[in-house]
Design a protein around this motif. Structure first.
Motif: not given
Ligand SMILES: [Zn+2]
Ligand SMILES: [Zn+2]
Length: 139
Positions: A119-124, A131-134
């Motif tokens: 998981l992306c630690c920024g946007c989860g 795709k990563c949202q951040c």
């Molecule tokens: Zn992200």
């Protein structure tokens, strides 16, 4: 899951038994409580000591350490136990030893696949699927 010491003859004793996790004292949630644990044990005497070679097959319910996806796994574990019964003991408690090994030796570092992106630690976002949202925000 107790084994009567008297039943262990000079040529040893082979056991094959299936037990539910709670029957050997495993209360932790990672084993599926309705799936039996299959225990195969070869038990031998070595003088005063009793040696047990145990193989067990169990089903665990877990989550991927990176992406938290639920996982069901069947796994096989092998152990060697030795018991030193006191004079007068009638049984050795194989279930208790198995329980200790499962609870202590269980690894929580289980991945759904070797290259799980997690998981992306920024946007989860689950980077395996989304795709990563951040990153989008930054560009
Ligand atoms: Zn992200
Ligand atoms: Zn994963």
């Amino acid at each position: 899951m107790k084994v009567r010491i008297r039943d262990i003859g000079s040529s040893g004793l082979t056991l094959e038994q299936s037990v539910l996790p709670h029957e050997i004292g495993v209360e932790e949630g990672f084993l599926i409580s309705t799936e039996p644990v299959i225990v195969t044990a070869i038990i031998d005497r070595a003088g005063e000591i009793i040696l047990a070679n145990v193989e067990l097959t169990a089903c665990s319910q877990n989550e991927c350490a990176r992406c938290l996806a639920p996982l069901r796994q069947r796994f096989v574990m092998k152990y060697q136990f030795d018991f030193e019964p006191s004079p007068g003991d009638e049984f050795i408690d194989l279930g208790q030893r198995i329980c200790e090994e499962i609870v202590l030796g269980y690894s929580s570092r289980i991945l759904c696949k070797e290259d799980c992106l997690g998981l992306c630690c920024g946007c989860g976002a689950d980077l395996n699927k989304d795709k990563c949202q951040c990153k989008n925000k930054n560009s």
